[in-house]
Scaffold this motif. Structure first.
Motif, PDB file in Angstrom:
ATOM      1  N   TYR A 152      17.379  56.746  -7.348  1.00  0.00           N
ATOM      2  CA  TYR A 152      16.311  55.748  -7.505  1.00  0.00           C
ATOM      3  C   TYR A 152      15.643  55.411  -6.182  1.00  0.00           C
ATOM      4  O   TYR A 152      14.779  54.554  -6.127  1.00  0.00           O
ATOM      5  CB  TYR A 152      16.889  54.463  -8.124  1.00  0.00           C
ATOM      6  CG  TYR A 152      18.079  53.907  -7.375  1.00  0.00           C
ATOM      7  CD1 TYR A 152      17.909  53.258  -6.166  1.00  0.00           C
ATOM      8  CD2 TYR A 152      19.370  54.045  -7.886  1.00  0.00           C
ATOM      9  CE1 TYR A 152      18.996  52.756  -5.470  1.00  0.00           C
ATOM     10  CE2 TYR A 152      20.460  53.549  -7.194  1.00  0.00           C
ATOM     11  CZ  TYR A 152      20.271  52.904  -5.994  1.00  0.00           C
ATOM     12  OH  TYR A 152      21.332  52.408  -5.300  1.00  0.00           O
ATOM     13  N   CYS A 153      16.030  56.074  -5.103  1.00  0.00           N
ATOM     14  CA  CYS A 153      15.585  55.642  -3.769  1.00  0.00           C
ATOM     15  C   CYS A 153      14.076  55.836  -3.580  1.00  0.00           C
ATOM     16  O   CYS A 153      13.556  56.935  -3.807  1.00  0.00           O
ATOM     17  CB  CYS A 153      16.341  56.433  -2.710  1.00  0.00           C
ATOM     18  SG  CYS A 153      15.888  55.934  -1.049  1.00  0.00           S
TER      19      CYS A 153
ATOM     20  N   THR B 121      16.318  53.752   5.699  1.00  0.00           N
ATOM     21  CA  THR B 121      17.508  54.572   5.896  1.00  0.00           C
ATOM     22  C   THR B 121      18.736  53.726   5.591  1.00  0.00           C
ATOM     23  O   THR B 121      18.612  52.561   5.212  1.00  0.00           O
ATOM     24  CB  THR B 121      17.580  55.053   7.366  1.00  0.00           C
ATOM     25  OG1 THR B 121      18.653  55.978   7.492  1.00  0.00           O
ATOM     26  CG2 THR B 121      17.825  53.899   8.336  1.00  0.00           C
ATOM     27  N   ASP B 122      19.920  54.308   5.768  1.00  0.00           N
ATOM     28  CA  ASP B 122      21.135  53.508   5.801  1.00  0.00           C
ATOM     29  C   ASP B 122      21.689  53.677   7.216  1.00  0.00           C
ATOM     30  O   ASP B 122      22.372  54.663   7.515  1.00  0.00           O
ATOM     31  CB  ASP B 122      22.141  53.995   4.749  1.00  0.00           C
ATOM     32  CG  ASP B 122      23.317  53.035   4.607  1.00  0.00           C
ATOM     33  OD1 ASP B 122      23.810  52.548   5.647  1.00  0.00           O
ATOM     34  OD2 ASP B 122      23.740  52.766   3.468  1.00  0.00           O
TER      35      ASP B 122
ATOM     36  N   CYS C  88      17.661  59.187   4.638  1.00  0.00           N
ATOM     37  CA  CYS C  88      19.040  58.723   4.563  1.00  0.00           C
ATOM     38  C   CYS C  88      19.964  59.901   4.316  1.00  0.00           C
ATOM     39  O   CYS C  88      19.581  60.905   3.733  1.00  0.00           O
ATOM     40  CB  CYS C  88      19.109  57.749   3.390  1.00  0.00           C
ATOM     41  SG  CYS C  88      20.709  57.032   3.131  1.00  0.00           S
TER      42      CYS C  88
ATOM     43  N   TYR D  76      22.565  59.626   2.429  1.00  0.00           N
ATOM     44  CA  TYR D  76      22.918  59.554   1.008  1.00  0.00           C
ATOM     45  C   TYR D  76      21.732  60.024   0.161  1.00  0.00           C
ATOM     46  O   TYR D  76      20.634  60.228   0.671  1.00  0.00           O
ATOM     47  CB  TYR D  76      23.277  58.119   0.615  1.00  0.00           C
ATOM     48  CG  TYR D  76      24.440  57.542   1.387  1.00  0.00           C
ATOM     49  CD1 TYR D  76      25.578  58.303   1.664  1.00  0.00           C
ATOM     50  CD2 TYR D  76      24.413  56.221   1.833  1.00  0.00           C
ATOM     51  CE1 TYR D  76      26.642  57.764   2.371  1.00  0.00           C
ATOM     52  CE2 TYR D  76      25.476  55.673   2.541  1.00  0.00           C
ATOM     53  CZ  TYR D  76      26.591  56.451   2.810  1.00  0.00           C
ATOM     54  OH  TYR D  76      27.637  55.919   3.507  1.00  0.00           O
ATOM     55  N   SER D  77      21.970  60.080  -1.125  1.00  0.00           N
ATOM     56  CA  SER D  77      20.910  60.576  -1.990  1.00  0.00           C
ATOM     57  C   SER D  77      20.916  59.832  -3.323  1.00  0.00           C
ATOM     58  O   SER D  77      21.398  60.349  -4.324  1.00  0.00           O
ATOM     59  CB  SER D  77      21.143  62.070  -2.209  1.00  0.00           C
ATOM     60  OG  SER D  77      20.153  62.552  -3.048  1.00  0.00           O
ATOM     61  N   CYS D  78      20.416  58.612  -3.304  1.00  0.00           N
ATOM     62  CA  CYS D  78      20.368  57.832  -4.541  1.00  0.00           C
ATOM     63  C   CYS D  78      19.146  58.266  -5.347  1.00  0.00           C
ATOM     64  O   CYS D  78      18.054  58.368  -4.795  1.00  0.00           O
ATOM     65  CB  CYS D  78      20.289  56.341  -4.236  1.00  0.00           C
ATOM     66  SG  CYS D  78      21.628  55.797  -3.179  1.00  0.00           S
TER      67      CYS D  78
ATOM     68  N   LEU E 286      12.469  56.190  -1.016  1.00  0.00           N
ATOM     69  CA  LEU E 286      12.128  57.139   0.058  1.00  0.00           C
ATOM     70  C   LEU E 286      11.723  58.500  -0.522  1.00  0.00           C
ATOM     71  O   LEU E 286      10.937  59.230   0.064  1.00  0.00           O
ATOM     72  CB  LEU E 286      13.310  57.321   1.008  1.00  0.00           C
ATOM     73  CG  LEU E 286      13.730  56.073   1.779  1.00  0.00           C
ATOM     74  CD1 LEU E 286      15.033  56.323   2.523  1.00  0.00           C
ATOM     75  CD2 LEU E 286      12.646  55.654   2.760  1.00  0.00           C
TER      76      LEU E 286
ATOM     77  N   LYS F 153      25.269  50.930   2.264  1.00  0.00           N
ATOM     78  CA  LYS F 153      26.273  51.236   1.234  1.00  0.00           C
ATOM     79  C   LYS F 153      27.485  51.856   1.924  1.00  0.00           C
ATOM     80  O   LYS F 153      28.430  52.283   1.282  1.00  0.00           O
ATOM     81  CB  LYS F 153      25.710  52.234   0.214  1.00  0.00           C
ATOM     82  CG  LYS F 153      24.627  51.659  -0.673  1.00  0.00           C
ATOM     83  CD  LYS F 153      24.224  52.624  -1.758  1.00  0.00           C
ATOM     84  CE  LYS F 153      23.145  52.008  -2.615  1.00  0.00           C
ATOM     85  NZ  LYS F 153      21.867  52.680  -2.471  1.00  0.00           N
TER      86      LYS F 153
END
Ligand code: SF4
Lengths: 279, 336
Positions: free
Chosen positions: B106-107, B148-149, B100, B102-104, B109, B180
């Protein structure tokens, strides 16, 4: 530490002079120069020699994950898309003989051109160029260096920088000319080194408390008579606690002084410590 | 990211690694047209780059590269039990894109792959062919933005639109696009489809700032959702994962009040609620690559899933449900 691997003295000399390196008089099969957190080793010609010299340097001097390894030297350009003296950062490196391909991680900006390098075990001339060649440029060391260095270091810290010397139509190599071309490429190399140092410094985990964990664990292992299993668990609990609370628990120091008389007692202390670390 | 960081890091997608087999695929050509200043590196197989040993995930996140590849073999996978099925049978997911933009923190991935680089499987037509064949035998509920997003990458590759257009002609297919992103504009010209659910993950602004790096703010997500509902799209809200932070009760109460203060709950199809949970092996790998508040929490493990203790989980879910009860009927809420 920055490790530089160069094949010939003509390639190494301008770097030795620029970085103020001094010859190391330790017994070794290689010519090694060092100073200012840089170590340069001369590998001599060829994929295998480059690989051996790289392995020797990185193991002998204990390379760590924040260290950087660079292979710097001249190359031949397959296409006329390049000019003599072009400084190239390789984004793909192929060992022509094993067909293995390597990909450095280029995470930082740089001032060089980029190309695919193909390494051969013998000198390549235009009229003997294999049809299946994929590289834009060719040399005799890059693949050996990269395969060896990437075993010890993360991929973003291993790079091949090649300076276009000829177009595979050369007759004789001129060391003076090589020296001058390497010298001219130094600003690009320095720029890359500075950015890599910045990357490693700013973004690696730099918590001093975490660096101290092995020491703490060892102390606690001795004072509490911990088993190997408990020691592992303690290490991971401590790390997690520090990350969550940004410091060690105040009461941990009491556990260093504990006198243990039985296994059971050790286990009780360990359980107490675990409870604290889980909070 | 500060400007000094930006100045020495290569920008995202500074390099595009392209499998030789897809060099002339129309999707590849389109993507590369948008990335004219990127370095193109030809490769034989995406795994040469994506699965290399020695990658540093957390540093790669600062400068993600793009990998274009062809997907072979399986195209559909049964969804794992830690996901909601929203009452649908035959719940599957598919992955056109891995990783993705983004970079969360908690993800999952981050625990799944050894690389932060983004892989796009350009041969979307093969996914459609495979699904055509499956739909001949059974209806399908399909999550198409699973690893992914998808909508966040719509400018690079318009796969959300492609999926929606594909779904438009399929009676027994329902797709969910979870996001998101606020890039609803990319879908604005498409006709809303009854069998397409746009699912937005919402978090309190405090959580977004602390853990969901690079993602749009809560208020801009809410504006995108409002537009989507006004245009007649089916919208799902995902309060998932709910994260434990010190003052979680207050933060989530304020958040839910804000969400439903701005949004008419009647316009929402349904809502999913779930606390942070993750397969044990993924958490182990995430811990190695990232040391942060999420990965270092003392979770409890059961059946290879790590999550909050039973009591904490119950308290968190019950609190959220109690607040949600003020706005939406329980029949619209799915809890996991
Ligand atoms: S938006 Fe979703 S897929 Fe992307 S990093 Fe965040 S959790 Fe992962």
């Amino acid at each position: 530490m920055i490790y530089i691997v160069a094949a010939f003295h003509a390639e190494a000399k301008p770097l030795i002079e620029h970085f103020g390196l001094k010859k190391l008089y330790e017994p070794s099969k290689f010519q090694i120069f060092s100073g200012n957190d840089i170590l340069l080793i001369e590998s001599k010609e060829g994929i295998e020699k480059s690989s051996i010299a790289t392995t020797f340097a990185l193991t002998k001097f204990g390379a760590g994950s924040k260290d950087i390894a660079l292979n710097i030297g001249i190359c031949g350009a397959v296409e006329n898309a390049f000019s003599k003296g072009d400084v190239i950062l390789c984004n793909k490196i192929i060992n022509h003989h094993s067909k293995k391909a390597f990909y450095p991680d280029i995470l930082i900006q740089h001032s060089m051109k980029e190309a695919t390098l193909e390494s051969f075990m013998h000198p390549v001339k235009k009229d003997s160029l294999p049809v299946e060649i994929e590289g834009d440029i060719v040399d005799m060391e890059g693949a050996g260096f990269f395969e060896a260095a990437s075993i010890f270091l993360p991929l973003h810290n291993v790079h091949c920088i090649k300076i276009v010397y000829d177009f595979l139509d050369f007759e004789k190599i001129n060391p003076v000319e090589i020296e001058s071309m390497i010298k001219q490429s130094i600003p690009h190399i320095e720029n890359l080194i500075n950015s890599l140092l910045k990357l490693n410094l700013e973004f690696y985990n730099n918590t001093p408390e975490i660096d101290n964990i092995p020491l703490l664990v060892n102390k606690l292992k001795n004072s509490l008579h911990l088993t190997a299993y408990m020691t592992n668990e303690l290490e991971s609990l401590l790390k997690d606690y520090i990350i969550r609370h940004k410091k060690l628990p105040d009461s941990i120091f009491e556990f260093f002084e504990v006198q243990i008389n039985s296994k059971k007692e050790g286990k009780n202390y360990f359980d107490k410590l675990r409870k604290i670390l889980l909070s | 990211m500060t400007s000094s960081e930006k100045s020495f890091l290569a920008k995202h997608f500074s390099h595009v690694y392209v499998e030789k087999a897809v060099l002339s695929h129309p999707v590849t050509i389109k993507i590369l047209e948008n990335l004219r200043s990127s370095q193109i590196v030809k490769i034989d197989n995406y795994k040469e780059v994506f699965c290399r040993a020695g990658q540093n995930y957390s540093l790669q996140e600062k400068s993600k590269k793009l990998i274009l590849a062809k997907k072979w073999g399986e195209f559909l996978y049964p969804a794992p039990s830690i996901c909601h099925n929203f009452g649908y049978d035959n719940f599957f997911y598919t992955s056109n894109i891995l990783n993705c933009i983004y970079s969360c923190e908690y993800c999952f991935l981050k625990g799944m792959y050894s690389s932060a680089n983004v892989v796009i499987f350009v041969n979307i037509e093969d996914y459609f062919k495979e699904i055509d064949a499956v739909l001949g035998n059974m209806p399908l509920y399909l999550s198409v933005s699973y690893e992914t997003d998808l909508l966040a990458l719509e400018k690079i590759v318009p796969f959300s639109s492609a999926w929606i257009e594909y779904a438009a002609s399929k009676q027994n297919l329902t797709i969910e696009i979870r996001t998101k992103s606020t890039n609803f504009k990319a879908l604005e010209n498409l006709k809303p489809q009854d069998n397409v659910i746009l699912a937005w993950t919402l978090s309190p602004q405090e959580i977004i700032e602390k853990f969901e790096h690079g993602t749009p703010s809560l208020s801009s997500r809410l504006s995108a959702i409002k537009k989507a509902t006004e245009n007649g799209w089916k919208v799902r809200l995902c309060f998932d994962p709910i994260l434990y932070i010190e003052d979680w009760k207050m933060v989530y109460e304020k958040f839910l009040n804000q969400v439903f203060g701005e949004m008419n709950p009647d316009k929402i199809v349904d809502i999913s609620v779930g606390v942070f949970r993750i397969p044990k092996d993924y958490l182990k790998r995430m811990k190695k690559a990232f040391a942060n508040e999420i990965t270092s929490f003392p979770y409890e493990e059961s059946q290879n899933i790590c999550t909050y203790s039973k009591e904490l989980k119950e308290e968190m879910i019950n609190t959220i449900l109690l607040i949600l009860g003020n706005f939406v009927p329980s029949s619209k809420i799915f809890v996991i």
